[in-house]
Scaffold this motif. Structure first.
Motif, PDB file in Angstrom:
ATOM      1  N   TRP A  72       8.596   8.031  -6.140  1.00 46.85           N
ATOM      2  CA  TRP A  72       7.744   7.191  -5.284  1.00 46.85           C
ATOM      3  C   TRP A  72       8.149   5.724  -5.382  1.00 46.85           C
ATOM      4  O   TRP A  72       8.249   5.023  -4.370  1.00 46.85           O
ATOM      5  N   ASN A  73       8.395   5.258  -6.599  1.00 54.06           N
ATOM      6  CA  ASN A  73       8.742   3.849  -6.793  1.00 54.06           C
ATOM      7  C   ASN A  73      10.183   3.550  -6.387  1.00 54.06           C
ATOM      8  O   ASN A  73      10.450   2.552  -5.709  1.00 54.06           O
ATOM      9  N   ASN A  79       5.795   2.203   1.644  1.00 51.54           N
ATOM     10  CA  ASN A  79       6.020   1.562   2.939  1.00 51.54           C
ATOM     11  C   ASN A  79       6.512   2.570   3.977  1.00 51.54           C
ATOM     12  O   ASN A  79       6.078   2.554   5.140  1.00 51.54           O
ATOM     13  N   GLU A  80       7.400   3.452   3.563  1.00 50.27           N
ATOM     14  CA  GLU A  80       7.937   4.443   4.500  1.00 50.27           C
ATOM     15  C   GLU A  80       6.876   5.456   4.928  1.00 50.27           C
ATOM     16  O   GLU A  80       6.911   5.951   6.058  1.00 50.27           O
ATOM     17  N   LEU A 229      11.673  -0.675   8.454  1.00 53.08           N
ATOM     18  CA  LEU A 229      11.168   0.135   9.557  1.00 53.08           C
ATOM     19  C   LEU A 229      11.407   1.625   9.355  1.00 53.08           C
ATOM     20  O   LEU A 229      10.991   2.434  10.188  1.00 53.08           O
ATOM     21  N   TRP A 230      12.044   2.008   8.267  1.00 51.12           N
ATOM     22  CA  TRP A 230      12.421   3.393   8.066  1.00 51.12           C
ATOM     23  C   TRP A 230      11.201   4.290   7.856  1.00 51.12           C
ATOM     24  O   TRP A 230      10.253   3.918   7.156  1.00 51.12           O
ATOM     25  N   PRO A 231      11.202   5.503   8.419  1.00 49.53           N
ATOM     26  CA  PRO A 231      10.212   6.524   8.041  1.00 49.53           C
ATOM     27  C   PRO A 231      10.654   7.232   6.772  1.00 49.53           C
ATOM     28  O   PRO A 231      11.743   6.986   6.248  1.00 49.53           O
ATOM     29  N   VAL A 232       9.817   8.154   6.293  1.00 45.42           N
ATOM     30  CA  VAL A 232      10.128   8.807   5.020  1.00 45.42           C
ATOM     31  C   VAL A 232      11.360   9.700   5.121  1.00 45.42           C
ATOM     32  O   VAL A 232      12.082   9.873   4.129  1.00 45.42           O
ATOM     33  N   ILE A 256       7.086  15.081  -1.950  1.00 41.10           N
ATOM     34  CA  ILE A 256       6.275  13.945  -1.495  1.00 41.10           C
ATOM     35  C   ILE A 256       6.344  13.818   0.019  1.00 41.10           C
ATOM     36  O   ILE A 256       5.331  13.590   0.694  1.00 41.10           O
ATOM     37  N   VAL A 257       7.531  13.986   0.580  1.00 39.69           N
ATOM     38  CA  VAL A 257       7.706  13.851   2.029  1.00 39.69           C
ATOM     39  C   VAL A 257       7.032  15.004   2.773  1.00 39.69           C
ATOM     40  O   VAL A 257       6.463  14.817   3.856  1.00 39.69           O
TER      41      VAL A 257
END
Length: 297
Positions: A72-73, A79-80, A229-232, A256-257
């Protein structure tokens, strides 16, 4: 006569047993193909990297959850995750609403060539996406590498249009006439009467649209160059390239995703089969005869 009946009953029972056995075999094979890789992935996420290298197929010993916090970190998934929620929810809602507003007049046959128009939209859904022309267009009109531009590009799809037309045809026309007599306007009628009647279909294609928006990787790779601006999915792709040698960390990042998709499906899964079955069954009958749209104004 009773002997013949008993023989027929025994034959039916044997066929039922054979069918049940075949269904069970198909279920076991399906679970083996789809569930076992997911179980294996989940188990690796709870191992340390050294333990994975020493025992890649065994159970974790000891179990650890540090991979999830590290992933996660390190992957900046906070943000993603926000970006992915925006990219999945906003285009999904816009597409569903626009799909209903387009499907309603076509299902009622208000256009002169409703069947031809309906066939055109259905056929267009099978055409491949023109990624290169879309990239050139995005650069020309200033929507490249832009959050707003990306939302615009992904908000104008119509995957559920075919099923919406079929589903609306199951709604009685008497509701249109009653709303017109009560003085209900067109937009108000769609939002207060039609959309509530379409909850199973909307939930079904809400799931499909959310999953498609969440899992989209090719379009963010091409259209979004700025890391903020990136998604996961784009972040996971980069994360995998950076930590490809640390499989437990990659497994934790993958879970996580995928977790938000599982939550959405768990919440809306009761409407999934009902919406698909209802829209598909009604969608095979063509478009209704044309009516005067002034009746629902």
């Amino acid at each position: 006569m009773s002997v013949i009946d008993n023989h027929a009953a025994d034959s039916r029972a044997r066929r039922a047993v054979r069918t049940s056995g075949l269904q069970l075999a198909c279920l076991v094979i399906s679970v083996g193909f789809f569930a076992l890789p997911l179980v294996y992935l989940a188990l690796q996420a709870f191992k340390t990297n050294n333990e994975f290298l020493n025992n890649p197929t065994g159970l974790p010993h000891p179990w650890t959850v540090s991979n999830f916090s590290d992933a996660w970190n390190e992957g900046d998934f906070s943000n993603e995750m926000v970006n992915s929620l925006l990219y999945a929810i906003i285009p999904d809602v816009v597409t569903l609403v626009l799909g209903v507003f387009l499907a309603f007049p076509i299902s009622r046959g208000w256009f002169k060539h409703s069947n031809a128009l309906y066939g055109f939209f259905v056929f267009s859904g099978f055409l491949p996406a023109g990624l290169i022309p879309l990239f050139i267009e995005a650069q020309k009109i200033g929507t490249y590498n832009s959050r707003i531009g990306y939302l615009i590009m992904t908000s104008l799809t119509g995957a559920g249009f075919f099923f919406f037309v079929g589903y609306i045809k199951t709604i009685p026309r008497e509701m249109d006439e009653a709303a017109a007599l009560d003085g209900c306007g067109y937009i108000r009628y769609i939002f207060t009467m039609i959309i509530p009647q379409m909850k199973p279909a909307l939930a079904t294609f809400g799931i499909f649209g959310f999953v498609a928006g969440w899992n989209n990787l090719i379009l963010p790779l091409v259209m979004l160059n700025d890391q903020s601006l990136w998604p996961v999915t784009r972040g996971l792709f980069s994360f995998f390239g950076q930590y490809s040698s640390q499989w437990p960390l990659v497994a934790a990042a993958t879970i996580i995703v995928a977790l938000p998709i599982l939550v959405v499906f768990a919440i809306l899964q009761r409407n999934l089969v009902e919406g698909v079955a209802g829209g598909a069954a009604a969608g095979s009958g063509g478009v209704a005869v044309r009516q005067n749209p002034e009746n629902t104004q």
